[in-house]
Motif scaffolding. Sequence first.
Motif, PDB file in Angstrom:
ATOM      1  N   GLU A   1      -7.715   1.325   6.047  1.00 57.29           N
ATOM      2  CA  GLU A   1      -8.025   1.090   4.630  1.00 57.29           C
ATOM      3  C   GLU A   1      -8.291  -0.402   4.456  1.00 57.29           C
ATOM      4  O   GLU A   1      -7.437  -1.225   4.788  1.00 57.29           O
ATOM      5  N   THR A   2      -9.467  -0.757   3.929  1.00 56.64           N
ATOM      6  CA  THR A   2      -9.823  -2.166   3.746  1.00 56.64           C
ATOM      7  C   THR A   2     -10.046  -2.432   2.269  1.00 56.64           C
ATOM      8  O   THR A   2     -10.848  -1.746   1.597  1.00 56.64           O
ATOM      9  N   PHE A   3      -9.330  -3.418   1.774  1.00 60.06           N
ATOM     10  CA  PHE A   3      -9.404  -3.779   0.361  1.00 60.06           C
ATOM     11  C   PHE A   3     -10.623  -4.668   0.113  1.00 60.06           C
ATOM     12  O   PHE A   3     -11.193  -5.239   1.056  1.00 60.06           O
TER      13      PHE A   3
ATOM     14  N   SER B   1      -6.866  -5.471   5.473  1.00 58.69           N
ATOM     15  CA  SER B   1      -6.792  -4.069   5.914  1.00 58.69           C
ATOM     16  C   SER B   1      -5.348  -3.602   6.016  1.00 58.69           C
ATOM     17  O   SER B   1      -4.408  -4.381   6.258  1.00 58.69           O
TER      18      SER B   1
ATOM     19  N   ASN C   1     -11.665   0.894  -2.379  1.00 59.74           N
ATOM     20  CA  ASN C   1     -11.447   0.439  -1.000  1.00 59.74           C
ATOM     21  C   ASN C   1     -12.353   1.215  -0.055  1.00 59.74           C
ATOM     22  O   ASN C   1     -12.870   2.292  -0.388  1.00 59.74           O
TER      23      ASN C   1
ATOM     24  N   SER D   1       0.836  -1.195   0.000  1.00 60.45           N
ATOM     25  CA  SER D   1       0.000   0.000   0.000  1.00 60.45           C
ATOM     26  C   SER D   1       0.869   1.242   0.000  1.00 60.45           C
ATOM     27  O   SER D   1       1.901   1.315   0.669  1.00 60.45           O
TER      28      SER D   1
END
Length: 723
Positions: free
Chosen positions: A248-250, A255, A205, A145
């Motif tokens: 942030e969660t995909f 996360s 996301n 990320s």
Amino acid sequence: MSTFFFYSQGDATASIEIVNFNSDVIYSSGSGVSVHIDPKGIYKLNDAGNLGSNDSDNNSFILELSELDGSFNNPTQLEILHDFYTPLINSNLPSNLSPGNYKLRVRATLGYTGDPNGWSLDTIDYSEVLAETELFEVQDQNIDSEISIISNFPSDSDNYINCLNDSEIPSPFIGSMSQSIGSTTSIVSTVGYLQFYVNEYDSDNSYEVRLYDYYNDTSQILNQGAAPGLYQIPDDLSIGTYTIEVVETFPNEISNIISFSILWHSNATALTNQTSESVCVGEDVIFSIPTNNDGIARNYFGSYYKIDFGDNNNIILTHSSILHQNSFNHEFLGASCNILDANLYEIEKSLYNKYENCESYSENGEGAVKFVDASSPPTPQIDIDDQQCINPQAPQDVIVMNNTQLGQWTDEGLDCQTSIISIWSFKKPTWDEFVTLVEDGSLPWDQWLVDINEDGLTDLNIPYSEIDDPGCWDFELVAINGNNVICSSTDVAVGTIEMLELPEPSFILEDEQGNEISQICPGDIVNIIDTSNLVDVVAEDCQSVSYQWTISGNGVVYTNNTNSNSQNPSVIFNSPGIYEISLILDNGICPSVEFNISDFIVQGTPSVNLNNANNGSNEVVCSDSLPYVVDFNSTFSPLYSTDPYTPTSFLWEISADNDDYIFINSTDSGSPYPIVQFNSFGCYTISNTVNGDCDNASNDFFTLSLTATPEVDFEFQDSTGNE
């Protein structure tokens, strides 16, 4: 040299509270992780110059990853911060992690673990302090990320700082550490400083942003603003420490987390002198740092304070250590008037934190200053004779000299002053308390205050006429500097002079029954009793009395645990004689005086001699007539022994064929020189027995033949018988 003492306000024991770690999300290799912590208690800061560097004598916070299933037997180090406080540690999970459950652990290397109320600068009770997160899940994936945070906070202002753009900092922050009491974030809301942007925001996301309030132990969700990835910090945040976490969660539910701190604090540097601004060297000067909202309570926990005492001594205190122990003592060892180009010690308290630099500490604010006038107190000293004799034949004043070692104190100029105030007190032997003398005072003793040797110091001159009381005369001298600063540990010089009474020796002799005597029998105990003017003196009377007894002759033995230096010796005389007994009485430096009894008699056996006085043991007396009178004082006089053999009793005995005699003229058989009238002619044996007081007798005798004078009648005849 300085000595510091501290007064505890509370528990100083180190512990790490995990404010937040998001264990509810799923991580993978490469995921960002954030541990929000609140280190409580005291963590070691030995050398502020090495903050940010690896120093085994300074604390470090280490973020570690456990082995699979949460064991820390062989942990993996993720981040390390060489500091004494941090509210946050960011990192990333290593690549190629095996899927499963893990923990994170924050390890402080040097937290205080001793007595909760016993912390001091010199303590050595530091050891590791640990805090672990809950288990969290890591799946078998890898992410890379690029998420970061961008803020409008300025980075080059004395009042505000922005450290979000440095990806190398594991604990990034924005904010201000120079806010006044009551300040809130509203003051920067109008200039857009409260907005921050999630860089590399991806609409595919999902994002959750949460703010944590450390002081109030609360949290709140921050909603996205007008544009994607744009968020607003609340404008009502008051003084305190806050952290913001971005999750942030995909789409695959993995996360990635990044966080930063908002530091909204003051730079208060209050310092209080709890003693006095004028002190004596060697005394503890107590300083304190207010820890309420008017003091340093508004300051950031990641701050330390340097206290410079202006005498080449300083101490470093972390914010937490002051909150637990906010008072400290300092001992100044030299007079402040000796400071170059100054005459006061300048005590400066300075605040240091990262208010203008993201990675290093610098001085924040103007600090606080106190001034101390430290005087070097004088040391009083007395020069006094140990003894003085009250001797009318050689009268002498009492002199007590003031030999005080001068101190140093500050005047309006820069030069040290040395003048002193001398305070004399004295106590006579019969007094219970000291009397203080006052220069130019009204008491008669105040006239004793004079400067005898003209050295500027007040001495004592006591006229002989006023020395009327033998014994201990006690003197005290207190000296203070001319600025009237009285030290709590002011020395008192003390001196005592023994005013000695001139000895007047005398004594009497007593037998064991307490009868006064002038003679004694051999072998009896004689008690020699001191009757001098110093007879009742004891050690507490401040007299130095000594006795020296001398007894002439031989056969003298001291008994009853006495000797020739006892005050009242007991003596046995074993031999008859006439003895001289002498006492030399001493009293310190007074002249020695002698007294003696020259004719003490130890009685011997008396004797009498009748024959030497009568030219033989037999006497023939022819008398023309009777009675015949013999006066033994003039005729046939006995020879008696003299002292110490003088008889004290007599017994005359006369024996004959008839006892035709009498004692006349008031004499009798017990008279030493009787007068005897013999009424018949005959042969008389006359004896005399003499005795002493010690039951020791002797005698002598002679024979007196008393005959009539014969009558001679004759005529002349021739050869034929004719007349």
